[in-house]
Design a protein around this motif. Sequence first.
Motif, PDB file in Angstrom:
ATOM      1  N   PHE A   1       0.848  -1.187   0.000  1.00  5.75           N
ATOM      2  CA  PHE A   1       0.000   0.000   0.000  1.00  5.75           C
ATOM      3  C   PHE A   1       0.886   1.241   0.000  1.00  5.75           C
ATOM      4  O   PHE A   1       1.689   1.439   0.908  1.00  5.75           O
ATOM      5  CB  PHE A   1      -0.914  -0.003   1.223  1.00  5.75           C
ATOM      6  CG  PHE A   1      -1.815  -1.206   1.293  1.00  5.75           C
ATOM      7  CD1 PHE A   1      -2.774  -1.421   0.329  1.00  5.75           C
ATOM      8  CD2 PHE A   1      -1.683  -2.130   2.318  1.00  5.75           C
ATOM      9  CE1 PHE A   1      -3.602  -2.534   0.375  1.00  5.75           C
ATOM     10  CE2 PHE A   1      -2.509  -3.244   2.390  1.00  5.75           C
ATOM     11  CZ  PHE A   1      -3.480  -3.451   1.409  1.00  5.75           C
ATOM     12  N   ALA A   2       0.733   2.073  -1.041  1.00  7.14           N
ATOM     13  CA  ALA A   2       1.576   3.254  -1.201  1.00  7.14           C
ATOM     14  C   ALA A   2       0.750   4.528  -1.074  1.00  7.14           C
ATOM     15  O   ALA A   2      -0.478   4.504  -1.085  1.00  7.14           O
ATOM     16  CB  ALA A   2       2.275   3.208  -2.562  1.00  7.14           C
ATOM     17  N   ALA A   3       1.443   5.647  -0.942  1.00  6.05           N
ATOM     18  CA  ALA A   3       0.851   6.991  -0.863  1.00  6.05           C
ATOM     19  C   ALA A   3       0.058   7.214   0.413  1.00  6.05           C
ATOM     20  O   ALA A   3      -0.866   8.018   0.440  1.00  6.05           O
ATOM     21  CB  ALA A   3      -0.011   7.287  -2.092  1.00  6.05           C
ATOM     22  N   GLY A   4       0.442   6.531   1.471  1.00  2.00           N
ATOM     23  CA  GLY A   4      -0.181   6.756   2.772  1.00  2.00           C
ATOM     24  C   GLY A   4      -1.682   6.570   2.741  1.00  2.00           C
ATOM     25  O   GLY A   4      -2.197   5.627   2.135  1.00  2.00           O
ATOM     26  N   THR A   5      -2.396   7.489   3.372  1.00  2.00           N
ATOM     27  CA  THR A   5      -3.861   7.442   3.343  1.00  2.00           C
ATOM     28  C   THR A   5      -4.410   8.201   2.141  1.00  2.00           C
ATOM     29  O   THR A   5      -5.624   8.180   1.901  1.00  2.00           O
ATOM     30  CB  THR A   5      -4.457   8.072   4.617  1.00  2.00           C
ATOM     31  OG1 THR A   5      -4.151   9.475   4.629  1.00  2.00           O
ATOM     32  CG2 THR A   5      -3.913   7.416   5.873  1.00  2.00           C
ATOM     33  N   GLY A   6      -3.534   8.897   1.413  1.00  2.00           N
ATOM     34  CA  GLY A   6      -3.980   9.730   0.312  1.00  2.00           C
ATOM     35  C   GLY A   6      -4.313  11.139   0.748  1.00  2.00           C
ATOM     36  O   GLY A   6      -4.731  11.970  -0.062  1.00  2.00           O
ATOM     37  N   ASN A   7      -4.134  11.419   2.042  1.00  2.00           N
ATOM     38  CA  ASN A   7      -4.468  12.724   2.601  1.00  2.00           C
ATOM     39  C   ASN A   7      -3.269  13.318   3.337  1.00  2.00           C
ATOM     40  O   ASN A   7      -2.530  12.582   3.998  1.00  2.00           O
ATOM     41  CB  ASN A   7      -5.629  12.606   3.592  1.00  2.00           C
ATOM     42  CG  ASN A   7      -6.873  12.039   2.939  1.00  2.00           C
ATOM     43  OD1 ASN A   7      -7.505  12.687   2.122  1.00  2.00           O
ATOM     44  ND2 ASN A   7      -7.219  10.810   3.296  1.00  2.00           N
ATOM     45  N   PRO A   8      -3.074  14.634   3.254  1.00  2.00           N
ATOM     46  CA  PRO A   8      -2.005  15.262   4.036  1.00  2.00           C
ATOM     47  C   PRO A   8      -2.341  15.228   5.526  1.00  2.00           C
ATOM     48  O   PRO A   8      -3.470  14.959   5.918  1.00  2.00           O
ATOM     49  CB  PRO A   8      -1.985  16.705   3.501  1.00  2.00           C
ATOM     50  CG  PRO A   8      -3.356  16.935   2.975  1.00  2.00           C
ATOM     51  CD  PRO A   8      -3.832  15.614   2.447  1.00  2.00           C
ATOM     52  N   TYR A   9      -1.334  15.498   6.337  1.00  2.00           N
ATOM     53  CA  TYR A   9      -1.451  15.562   7.796  1.00  2.00           C
ATOM     54  C   TYR A   9      -1.593  14.185   8.446  1.00  2.00           C
ATOM     55  O   TYR A   9      -1.832  14.086   9.642  1.00  2.00           O
ATOM     56  CB  TYR A   9      -2.617  16.471   8.237  1.00  2.00           C
ATOM     57  CG  TYR A   9      -2.462  17.895   7.784  1.00  2.00           C
ATOM     58  CD1 TYR A   9      -1.658  18.786   8.495  1.00  2.00           C
ATOM     59  CD2 TYR A   9      -3.079  18.347   6.623  1.00  2.00           C
ATOM     60  CE1 TYR A   9      -1.503  20.097   8.068  1.00  2.00           C
ATOM     61  CE2 TYR A   9      -2.925  19.657   6.184  1.00  2.00           C
ATOM     62  CZ  TYR A   9      -2.135  20.528   6.912  1.00  2.00           C
ATOM     63  OH  TYR A   9      -1.968  21.823   6.476  1.00  2.00           O
ATOM     64  N   PHE A  10      -1.433  13.112   7.666  1.00  2.00           N
ATOM     65  CA  PHE A  10      -1.443  11.765   8.227  1.00  2.00           C
ATOM     66  C   PHE A  10      -0.121  11.085   7.870  1.00  2.00           C
ATOM     67  O   PHE A  10       0.347  11.194   6.739  1.00  2.00           O
ATOM     68  CB  PHE A  10      -2.609  10.940   7.684  1.00  2.00           C
ATOM     69  CG  PHE A  10      -3.953  11.391   8.165  1.00  2.00           C
ATOM     70  CD1 PHE A  10      -4.456  10.928   9.368  1.00  2.00           C
ATOM     71  CD2 PHE A  10      -4.710  12.284   7.422  1.00  2.00           C
ATOM     72  CE1 PHE A  10      -5.707  11.352   9.829  1.00  2.00           C
ATOM     73  CE2 PHE A  10      -5.949  12.713   7.867  1.00  2.00           C
ATOM     74  CZ  PHE A  10      -6.444  12.249   9.071  1.00  2.00           C
ATOM     75  N   THR A  11       0.448  10.374   8.824  1.00  2.00           N
ATOM     76  CA  THR A  11       1.719   9.699   8.585  1.00  2.00           C
ATOM     77  C   THR A  11       1.489   8.318   7.976  1.00  2.00           C
ATOM     78  O   THR A  11       0.365   7.803   7.946  1.00  2.00           O
ATOM     79  CB  THR A  11       2.494   9.519   9.901  1.00  2.00           C
ATOM     80  OG1 THR A  11       1.772   8.572  10.723  1.00  2.00           O
ATOM     81  CG2 THR A  11       2.641  10.832  10.650  1.00  2.00           C
TER      82      THR A  11
END
Length: 238
Positions: free
Chosen positions: A131-141
């Motif tokens: 799974f890439a690009a984190g959650t797809g949202n800024p402010y989340f690690t």
Amino acid sequence: MPTRSYKRILLKLSGEALMGDQQFGIDTETVAAIAGEVKLAKEAGFELCLVVGGGNIFRGLAAAEQGFDRASADYMGMLATVMNALAVQNALEQQGCDTRVMSAIPMASVCEPYIRRKAVRHMEKDRIVMFAAGTGNPYFTTDTAAALRAAEMQCDALFKGTSVDGVYTSDPKKDANATRYDTLSYDRVLSDNLRVMDASAVALCRDNDIPIVVFNIRERGNLARVLAGDGVSTTVSN
């Protein structure tokens, strides 16, 4: 829950784990060694999915502290995680593993978009999913992304591969008197600010009863040993 009872796990790797002895970027020998660890675990019968950070290429929070717009910096960090996921995918496939990379930010020419049901199906077909690009949202690690994907995939545990063999009372690289915990509660991690993962990730694992197992990914064969209940690690659970 004893480690040997785990079946489906999510492995969280920091981007720094891919650097080897370098100060920046991706070390191919290190990535190949990590892929070997994942392959051994797969051959032992475990279902695996991975989340890889991007700190070896670009760290959004650090860039924001230097004046970058935080949202833009985080998106740049997400793109770095895609690069790392593709590097791990390449290493795994060179060792004969069937893999898929799924990105929370759609980029159809490079990898698949993240769709939960499709990801579950890939795992049912015995593929290793990254799974890439984190959650797809800024402010989340990517720690939070790992906890989220572990919950969505109904994983039995979240394994965090680090350069030390568990969680210590203080940094064992700086404090010779630091002692390792065998087990910890989620609330103890949060109240003592032990920095196993960021607070939102720990809370998400706590609320979904997903144990966090911290171990040394750099030790040859250690992932398979910890999964079998023989290796050294720290387990955070209820």
